[in-house]
Design a protein around this motif. Structure first.
Motif, mmCIF file in Angstrom:
data_model
loop_
_atom_site.group_PDB
_atom_site.id
_atom_site.type_symbol
_atom_site.label_atom_id
_atom_site.label_comp_id
_atom_site.label_asym_id
_atom_site.label_seq_id
_atom_site.Cartn_x
_atom_site.Cartn_y
_atom_site.Cartn_z
ATOM 1 N N LEU A 156 -12.123 -18.468 -7.360
ATOM 2 C CA LEU A 156 -11.455 -17.175 -7.481
ATOM 3 C C LEU A 156 -12.211 -16.240 -8.420
ATOM 4 C CD1 LEU A 156 -7.785 -18.462 -7.483
ATOM 5 C CD2 LEU A 156 -8.851 -17.053 -5.711
ATOM 6 N N ALA A 157 -12.796 -16.794 -9.474
ATOM 7 C CA ALA A 157 -13.559 -15.977 -10.424
ATOM 8 C C ALA A 157 -14.812 -15.387 -9.779
ATOM 9 C CB ALA A 157 -13.925 -16.810 -11.657
ATOM 10 N N LYS A 158 -15.315 -16.038 -8.736
ATOM 11 C CA LYS A 158 -16.519 -15.545 -8.057
ATOM 12 C C LYS A 158 -16.217 -14.393 -7.099
ATOM 13 C CE LYS A 158 -19.057 -19.828 -8.555
ATOM 14 N NZ LYS A 158 -19.649 -20.996 -7.909
ATOM 15 N N GLY A 159 -14.944 -14.143 -6.861
ATOM 16 C CA GLY A 159 -14.553 -12.992 -6.063
ATOM 17 C C GLY A 159 -14.254 -13.306 -4.617
ATOM 18 N N PRO A 160 -13.596 -12.342 -3.947
ATOM 19 C CA PRO A 160 -13.182 -12.539 -2.556
ATOM 20 C C PRO A 160 -14.326 -12.825 -1.589
ATOM 21 C CG PRO A 160 -12.100 -10.638 -3.511
ATOM 22 C CD PRO A 160 -13.124 -11.083 -4.499
ATOM 23 N N GLU A 161 -15.474 -12.230 -1.827
ATOM 24 C CA GLU A 161 -16.598 -12.454 -0.908
ATOM 25 C C GLU A 161 -17.028 -13.917 -0.919
ATOM 26 O OE1 GLU A 161 -16.456 -10.054 -3.250
ATOM 27 O OE2 GLU A 161 -16.307 -8.250 -2.020
ATOM 28 N N LYS A 162 -17.104 -14.526 -2.104
ATOM 29 C CA LYS A 162 -17.479 -15.938 -2.205
ATOM 30 C C LYS A 162 -16.393 -16.823 -1.594
ATOM 31 C CE LYS A 162 -20.146 -19.313 -3.466
ATOM 32 N NZ LYS A 162 -21.424 -19.523 -2.791
ATOM 33 N N CYS A 163 -15.136 -16.454 -1.814
ATOM 34 C CA CYS A 163 -14.037 -17.215 -1.225
ATOM 35 C C CYS A 163 -14.122 -17.171 0.306
ATOM 36 C CB CYS A 163 -12.695 -16.675 -1.706
ATOM 37 S SG CYS A 163 -12.413 -16.888 -3.482
ATOM 38 N N ARG A 203 -3.732 -20.396 -10.452
ATOM 39 C CA ARG A 203 -5.080 -20.571 -11.009
ATOM 40 C C ARG A 203 -5.885 -19.273 -11.024
ATOM 41 N NH1 ARG A 203 -5.483 -26.316 -9.466
ATOM 42 N NH2 ARG A 203 -3.993 -27.195 -10.919
ATOM 43 N N LYS A 204 -5.329 -18.197 -10.481
ATOM 44 C CA LYS A 204 -6.066 -16.932 -10.418
ATOM 45 C C LYS A 204 -6.492 -16.445 -11.794
ATOM 46 C CE LYS A 204 -5.515 -13.605 -7.582
ATOM 47 N NZ LYS A 204 -5.052 -12.492 -6.756
ATOM 48 N N ASN A 205 -5.662 -16.681 -12.784
ATOM 49 C CA ASN A 205 -5.975 -16.210 -14.134
ATOM 50 C C ASN A 205 -6.370 -17.340 -15.071
ATOM 51 O OD1 ASN A 205 -5.368 -13.451 -13.517
ATOM 52 N ND2 ASN A 205 -3.208 -14.008 -13.540
ATOM 53 N N ALA A 206 -6.640 -18.496 -14.505
ATOM 54 C CA ALA A 206 -7.022 -19.654 -15.323
ATOM 55 C C ALA A 206 -8.495 -19.565 -15.717
ATOM 56 C CB ALA A 206 -6.758 -20.939 -14.550
ATOM 57 N N ASP A 207 -8.840 -20.287 -16.744
ATOM 58 C CA ASP A 207 -10.229 -20.389 -17.196
ATOM 59 C C ASP A 207 -11.041 -21.064 -16.086
ATOM 60 O OD1 ASP A 207 -12.646 -21.028 -18.390
ATOM 61 O OD2 ASP A 207 -11.750 -22.109 -20.065
ATOM 62 N N PRO A 208 -12.113 -20.411 -15.618
ATOM 63 C CA PRO A 208 -12.913 -20.996 -14.532
ATOM 64 C C PRO A 208 -13.451 -22.398 -14.835
ATOM 65 C CG PRO A 208 -13.489 -18.708 -14.821
ATOM 66 C CD PRO A 208 -12.565 -19.076 -15.961
#
Length: 101
Positions: A27-34, A13-18
């Motif tokens: 994942l689209a929000k970035g590592p900090e949000k994760c 899902r890393k490259n999937a449409d959010p």
């Protein structure tokens, strides 16, 4: 489903449409949000453990595992690396392992 299966799904899902999945959105929000979401879920699990609510703790523990895997994927850390580290530590006492850090 195993953790390996779940990690494979998360990684896919890393490259999937959010807009297509919650995982892709995280994942689209970035590592900090994760990392933030992982922390929130860990705190919720701690609260349920203190309250001794086994059903709620089970649910929160599942959330913690899921969000840990999302956080790992967000930083390109393979689950196999984590499992290898656990295997390495298995032959060592916890006290000795802590002292070596």
């Amino acid at each position: 489903m195993t953790l390996d299966d779940l990690f494979a799904t998360i990684s896919a899902r890393k490259n999937a449409d959010p807009s297509s999945s919650w995982t892709a959105q995280l994942l689209a929000k970035g590592p900090e949000k994760c990392a933030e979401k992982f922390g929130e879920e860990a705190i919720e699990a701690i609260i349920e453990a203190v309250k001794d609510d086994k059903k709620a703790l089970t649910s929160e523990a599942a959330d913690v595992l899921y969000h840990l895997l999302v956080m790992l994927a967000s930083r390109d850390v393979p689950l196999t690396d984590v499992l290898d580290e656990l295997a390495r530590r298995q032959n060592q006492s916890g006290i000795a392992e802590k002292a070596s850090r």
